[in-house]
Write a protein that holds these residues in place. Sequence first.
Motif, PDB file in Angstrom:
ATOM      1  N   ASN A 188      -1.087 -34.146   3.699  1.00 26.27           N
ATOM      2  CA  ASN A 188      -0.524 -34.687   2.470  1.00 26.27           C
ATOM      3  C   ASN A 188      -1.546 -34.724   1.338  1.00 26.27           C
ATOM      4  O   ASN A 188      -1.187 -34.659   0.157  1.00 26.27           O
ATOM      5  CB  ASN A 188       0.030 -36.089   2.710  1.00 26.27           C
ATOM      6  N   HIS A 189      -2.821 -34.809   1.704  1.00 32.68           N
ATOM      7  CA  HIS A 189      -3.884 -34.823   0.702  1.00 32.68           C
ATOM      8  C   HIS A 189      -4.354 -33.416   0.337  1.00 32.68           C
ATOM      9  O   HIS A 189      -4.899 -33.208  -0.758  1.00 32.68           O
ATOM     10  CB  HIS A 189      -5.071 -35.653   1.200  1.00 32.68           C
ATOM     11  N   VAL A 190      -4.184 -32.473   1.254  1.00 30.22           N
ATOM     12  CA  VAL A 190      -4.567 -31.076   0.990  1.00 30.22           C
ATOM     13  C   VAL A 190      -3.408 -30.174   1.411  1.00 30.22           C
ATOM     14  O   VAL A 190      -3.486 -29.473   2.417  1.00 30.22           O
ATOM     15  CB  VAL A 190      -5.875 -30.682   1.721  1.00 30.22           C
ATOM     16  N   PRO A 191      -2.315 -30.185   0.669  1.00 32.10           N
ATOM     17  CA  PRO A 191      -1.098 -29.477   1.086  1.00 32.10           C
ATOM     18  C   PRO A 191      -1.260 -27.979   1.272  1.00 32.10           C
ATOM     19  O   PRO A 191      -0.510 -27.367   2.046  1.00 32.10           O
ATOM     20  CB  PRO A 191      -0.100 -29.794  -0.044  1.00 32.10           C
ATOM     21  N   SER A 192      -2.241 -27.375   0.604  1.00 33.32           N
ATOM     22  CA  SER A 192      -2.400 -25.926   0.720  1.00 33.32           C
ATOM     23  C   SER A 192      -3.324 -25.505   1.856  1.00 33.32           C
ATOM     24  O   SER A 192      -3.455 -24.313   2.147  1.00 33.32           O
ATOM     25  CB  SER A 192      -2.939 -25.358  -0.600  1.00 33.32           C
ATOM     26  N   ALA A 193      -3.977 -26.456   2.520  1.00 35.13           N
ATOM     27  CA  ALA A 193      -4.960 -26.133   3.550  1.00 35.13           C
ATOM     28  C   ALA A 193      -4.284 -25.734   4.867  1.00 35.13           C
ATOM     29  O   ALA A 193      -3.226 -26.250   5.224  1.00 35.13           O
ATOM     30  CB  ALA A 193      -5.888 -27.309   3.793  1.00 35.13           C
ATOM     31  N   ASN A 194      -4.917 -24.812   5.581  1.00 35.58           N
ATOM     32  CA  ASN A 194      -4.478 -24.445   6.925  1.00 35.58           C
ATOM     33  C   ASN A 194      -5.112 -25.413   7.909  1.00 35.58           C
ATOM     34  O   ASN A 194      -6.301 -25.313   8.221  1.00 35.58           O
ATOM     35  CB  ASN A 194      -4.896 -23.012   7.248  1.00 35.58           C
ATOM     36  N   LEU A 195      -4.328 -26.373   8.405  1.00 32.15           N
ATOM     37  CA  LEU A 195      -4.844 -27.384   9.331  1.00 32.15           C
ATOM     38  C   LEU A 195      -4.457 -27.052  10.767  1.00 32.15           C
ATOM     39  O   LEU A 195      -3.943 -27.896  11.507  1.00 32.15           O
ATOM     40  CB  LEU A 195      -4.336 -28.775   8.934  1.00 32.15           C
ATOM     41  N   ASP A 196      -4.708 -25.829  11.162  1.00 29.42           N
ATOM     42  CA  ASP A 196      -4.532 -25.432  12.563  1.00 29.42           C
ATOM     43  C   ASP A 196      -5.287 -26.421  13.441  1.00 29.42           C
ATOM     44  O   ASP A 196      -6.442 -26.775  13.157  1.00 29.42           O
ATOM     45  CB  ASP A 196      -5.083 -24.019  12.760  1.00 29.42           C
ATOM     46  N   VAL A 197      -4.656 -26.886  14.520  1.00 28.99           N
ATOM     47  CA  VAL A 197      -5.283 -27.906  15.364  1.00 28.99           C
ATOM     48  C   VAL A 197      -6.608 -27.431  15.955  1.00 28.99           C
ATOM     49  O   VAL A 197      -7.465 -28.250  16.315  1.00 28.99           O
ATOM     50  CB  VAL A 197      -4.346 -28.354  16.508  1.00 28.99           C
ATOM     51  N   GLN A 198      -6.801 -26.101  16.034  1.00 31.63           N
ATOM     52  CA  GLN A 198      -8.043 -25.594  16.599  1.00 31.63           C
ATOM     53  C   GLN A 198      -9.260 -25.962  15.737  1.00 31.63           C
ATOM     54  O   GLN A 198     -10.389 -25.984  16.235  1.00 31.63           O
ATOM     55  CB  GLN A 198      -7.961 -24.086  16.762  1.00 31.63           C
ATOM     56  N   ARG A 199      -9.044 -26.252  14.462  1.00 28.33           N
ATOM     57  CA  ARG A 199     -10.159 -26.682  13.618  1.00 28.33           C
ATOM     58  C   ARG A 199     -10.840 -27.928  14.179  1.00 28.33           C
ATOM     59  O   ARG A 199     -12.049 -28.105  14.035  1.00 28.33           O
ATOM     60  CB  ARG A 199      -9.658 -27.023  12.209  1.00 28.33           C
ATOM     61  N   PHE A 200     -10.071 -28.794  14.808  1.00 22.33           N
ATOM     62  CA  PHE A 200     -10.557 -30.119  15.163  1.00 22.33           C
ATOM     63  C   PHE A 200     -11.074 -30.219  16.596  1.00 22.33           C
ATOM     64  O   PHE A 200     -11.654 -31.236  16.980  1.00 22.33           O
ATOM     65  CB  PHE A 200      -9.451 -31.143  14.911  1.00 22.33           C
ATOM     66  N   ARG A 201     -10.845 -29.195  17.395  1.00 22.61           N
ATOM     67  CA  ARG A 201     -11.451 -29.051  18.712  1.00 22.61           C
ATOM     68  C   ARG A 201     -11.209 -30.274  19.604  1.00 22.61           C
ATOM     69  O   ARG A 201     -12.072 -30.704  20.381  1.00 22.61           O
ATOM     70  CB  ARG A 201     -12.947 -28.751  18.572  1.00 22.61           C
ATOM     71  N   SER A 202     -10.029 -30.854  19.481  1.00 23.13           N
ATOM     72  CA  SER A 202      -9.658 -31.995  20.319  1.00 23.13           C
ATOM     73  C   SER A 202      -9.144 -31.512  21.663  1.00 23.13           C
ATOM     74  O   SER A 202      -8.627 -30.401  21.788  1.00 23.13           O
ATOM     75  CB  SER A 202      -8.585 -32.835  19.621  1.00 23.13           C
ATOM     76  N   ASN A 203      -9.273 -32.358  22.680  1.00 27.15           N
ATOM     77  CA  ASN A 203      -8.745 -32.024  24.000  1.00 27.15           C
ATOM     78  C   ASN A 203      -7.256 -32.297  24.111  1.00 27.15           C
ATOM     79  O   ASN A 203      -6.526 -31.547  24.750  1.00 27.15           O
ATOM     80  CB  ASN A 203      -9.465 -32.831  25.086  1.00 27.15           C
ATOM     81  N   ILE A 204      -6.823 -33.391  23.494  1.00 28.91           N
ATOM     82  CA  ILE A 204      -5.426 -33.793  23.616  1.00 28.91           C
ATOM     83  C   ILE A 204      -4.863 -34.038  22.220  1.00 28.91           C
ATOM     84  O   ILE A 204      -5.401 -34.827  21.444  1.00 28.91           O
ATOM     85  CB  ILE A 204      -5.280 -35.074  24.456  1.00 28.91           C
TER      86      ILE A 204
END
Length: 298
Positions: A188-204
Amino acid sequence: MNTELPELSVAQIWRYPVKSMGGERLEQAEVGRRGLVWDRGWAVRDEKIGVTRSARYIPRLLLCSARYLPGTSAGTVPHVEITLPDGSLVGSDDPGVHQRLSTAIGREVTLVSTGSLSGEAMSRQAPYETGDFETEMRMIFGLKDDEPLPDMQAMMKDVSRSDVFMQTFHDSFSINVLTTSSIRHLQNHVPSANLDVQRFRSNIIVDDGGECDFERELEWIGKRIAAGPAIFDVVAGCARCTIIAAAQQGGIARDLTITRTVVREMKQVMGIYCNVHQDGIIRTGDAVTVLNDDAAGA
């Protein structure tokens, strides 16, 4: 008006065979004392300084990905197959793997597994590249001179669990959890960004049902959560470094607005760090429950 929050469930499970490379999306995973079994089972060792390094220092690692090779053994973990930035493949059992990986990322490295190094060698820290702690932290977290450093106290206390920390390639905690509500909040703060979950490298990745827009998981710090039969102690929020904005495998482009927005709007924190309280096999679709038990001091 219904004020009840929607049910929580496991949306995605990710394991990272090689630290700082792209990982494997799994339908189920075994959780042991050290986290997802074989998570970060391999890493690269920078031969110039004699320590293992992450993408904070070698960003091109993020342009590689790795998967385990079933039915193989490299001692404590299976062998891996690495996809290099140009799309070519190399196995950890290939005599030329170190040279090919070094050429691909532009630094002399050796691929090492958890069973090939002593705990002391795995946890050894290199001298600060910038000369001092504060400057190093600002570089790692992408902070300006007038922005506060993240609170490292909660994160550092976990290092006392040296029997876990010194036998893995995790930076500190064995499990990282992120909710879809936090991703939505950032989007919502960066509507144009690609926030693919792989960016965050979380396990779950925990699905909140699609109705929330806040960092829901931060309310769980100091508590326990259950995912299927596995139970986790929620210890601290995850202070995000510049990796989330870096270019990654799969065509994920560099986008510095992501780091700047997390610093400005989320006080650097996105997701939570956990330790394993009870082992178990987790599966996509498992219910996630916040327990009443207090995890503090566990």
